[in-house]
Every structure is written in C-alpha cells, then in structure tokens.
Design a protein around this motif. Structure first.
Motif, short mmCIF file in Angstrom:
data_model
loop_
_atom_site.label_atom_id
_atom_site.label_comp_id
_atom_site.label_asym_id
_atom_site.label_seq_id
_atom_site.Cartn_x
_atom_site.Cartn_y
_atom_site.Cartn_z
N SER A 238 0.86 -1.19 0.00
CA SER A 238 0.00 0.00 0.00
C SER A 238 0.89 1.24 0.00
O SER A 238 2.00 1.22 0.55
N TRP B 198 -9.05 0.10 -2.12
CA TRP B 198 -8.67 -1.15 -2.80
C TRP B 198 -9.68 -1.41 -3.91
O TRP B 198 -10.89 -1.49 -3.66
N GLN C 13 -5.19 -3.31 -6.44
CA GLN C 13 -4.17 -2.51 -5.77
C GLN C 13 -4.82 -1.45 -4.89
O GLN C 13 -5.99 -1.12 -5.04
N TRP C 14 -4.00 -0.93 -3.95
CA TRP C 14 -4.42 0.16 -3.09
C TRP C 14 -4.00 1.49 -3.72
O TRP C 14 -2.89 1.62 -4.24
#
Length: 289
Positions: A73, A109, A113-114
């Motif tokens: 992240s 999210w 992906q973040w």
C-alpha cells in the motif's frame, strides 16, 4: 402279493431326490429308505459367501488456511504513515483510513491494488488530523471519523463522508466540557442511522476522559447522553462500536461496556479496557482488547 411300484415325482436337482426318498419311505416296511445320498450331495445348494463390509472412505483432511500476507500500500509521507481502520463494501471495494504525517489519509482497494484518495484536512496553521474509524454502507456512502487539532485549538471531533466521487468534512458537535476529544470508531445500521463513539484519542486510552456518543440521522450529527453513572468514572472513553439493530448497539472502551436499547444508553458490566468490537447478530457480538 405283487410289490407296488413306488411313485416317483421327477423334479430337478436336489428337490427331486428329496421327494423320491419320502415317497419310497411311505411304502417300505423298514421305515425311511435312504437310497441315493450321492445325488443329494451333488445337488446341494451351496452356502452363500458372506458379503464383505465396505471399508469406510476416510474423510479428507481439512486444508489448512493459507495465512496472512502483506499487500503493498502507498505511504505518502516520508516521516510516518498509519492505517487505523478498514471497511469493505465488496471484494473489490475496500477503504482503509489513518494518517500520513499530520494529515488524514484514505486508501481504496479496487480489487488489484491500493490507491490514495485525497481527503480534506481542517484549515489552520499547524493543523493536524487523523482518521481512526471507517464504515461503508454502499460504494457511494462511506464515513470516516477521527480528530483534528492545532497549536491554538483543542482536540476536536472530525467526520468525513465519501459520496462516490470525493471526501468532504461534515460538521460534528463537541462536548463543551471536554478539551481533548476524538471520535474513535463508527458503525452504520443504515444511511440515516449511524453511530460514532469516542472520548480521549487512542494514544490517551486509560487516561481521565469522558465518553462521547454521536448519532447521524441522515442530516445532522448530534450528541446523546452517556449513562448517568459514568459521570463519576475516572475514564469512560469509547474506542469501539458494534451495531445489531436500531435498538441494539454496543459501545466499548475504558471500563464497562454501554448498550443502546433504542431510547437510552446503559452500562453493562463485563467488558473492560476493550478497543474494538463487531457484531454478527444478537448472539454474536465480539469485543477485543
């Protein structure tokens, strides 16, 4: 006297032999006449072999859980980043909130992906803010709560709302007698029935501080009174909230838990120094700390 010819019933196999012997015996002066035992043996019905009992099929061993893994992240501030709470709408729609340095932080999210999503910060020179809790009703209705402060102002409650396209600050009241106050957790029953609880910020857990209990009715946040007996408590700050229904809400934190019955908050003994709670029904409320 002429001997009477024995009557013979011809039947197949061993049954024919048995009937013949019985007929002969009926007319013989010496009783039962056994004449052809070899025929009996030759046509004897074989005993069936016992059927073997089937061996039970062994149950497969349960597959052990795969375990936790770190998911990358973004960390926007070189001096410190922290995520304090997470809430999911679906597997590809999850929010995490916290702070990056002195500013609020929200990350989303998307299933792969973040990503950082910009959040507002209270105005003022040297202002700092942090998000401590988050709840998601729908993809376009998400709430995050926390606190803000500055060198010239006390700690104050903070609430931010996601409308599907951006985050904005929503006014929250502050108890007039408290100078160090934060909203530490939030949980939703419906879009117009949301609870946020707080008191001291988490880093002051266990210090003297009174509970803050706020409710969103769809248009405004308002403070509801804590149980009267807690006024004399050394500390009653709340750090977690779990909702079952509009008349069944739990707030936990320093010392005993609080319960909302739809009309008022009351003290329920048995859960002390708790920092998080969640509900899976009337008989499935969990608190940890």
């Amino acid at each position: 006297m002429e001997a009477r010819k024995p009557k013979t019933n011809v039947l197949p196999g061993s049954l024919a032999a048995i009937v013949t012997i019985a007929t002969l015996g009926a007319f013989s002066s010496g009783g039962l006449l056994l004449t052809d035992t070899t025929g009996l043996a030759a046509h004897a019905k074989p005993s069936p072999s016992p059927t073997p009992s089937p061996s039970p099929t062994p149950s497969p061993s349960p597959t052990p859980p795969a375990g936790w893994s770190i998911v990358s992240s973004p960390s926007p501030d070189p001096y410190g980043n922290r995520l304090n709470a997470v809430a999911a709408v679906s597997a590809n729609d999850v929010w995490a909130v916290g702070n990056a340095g002195a500013n609020t932080l929200a990350e989303h999210w998307n299933g792969s992906q973040w990503n950082i999503v910009q959040t507002p910060n209270p105005a003022g020179s040297g202002a700092q803010a942090e998000l401590e809790g988050v709840t998601a009703i729908t993809s376009s209705d998400v709430w995050a709560v926390g606190y803000s402060t500055s060198p010239t102002t006390d700690y104050a409650t903070l609430a931010e709302h996601w409308n599907g396209s951006s985050w904005s600050i929503v006014l929250t009241p502050n108890p007039p007698a408290l100078h160090t106050v934060s909203l530490n957790a939030v949980a939703a029953i419906a879009a117009n029935d949301i609870w946020a609880v707080g008191g001291n910020p988490p880093f002051q857990r266990g210090y003297s501080g009174q509970a803050v209990l706020e409710h969103w009715n769809g248009s405004t946040w308002s403070i509801l009174a804590a149980p009267a007996s807690t006024v004399n408590w050394f500390a009653s700050s709340r750090f977690g909230v779990a909702v079952v229904a509009s008349n069944d809400v739990w707030a936990i934190g320093d010392f005993d838990s609080f319960h909302w019955d739809g009309t008022a908050w009351s003290v329920v003994q048995g859960a002390q120094s708790i920092i998080a709670a969640s509900a899976a029904g009337v008989a499935g409320v969990w608190a940890v700390g």
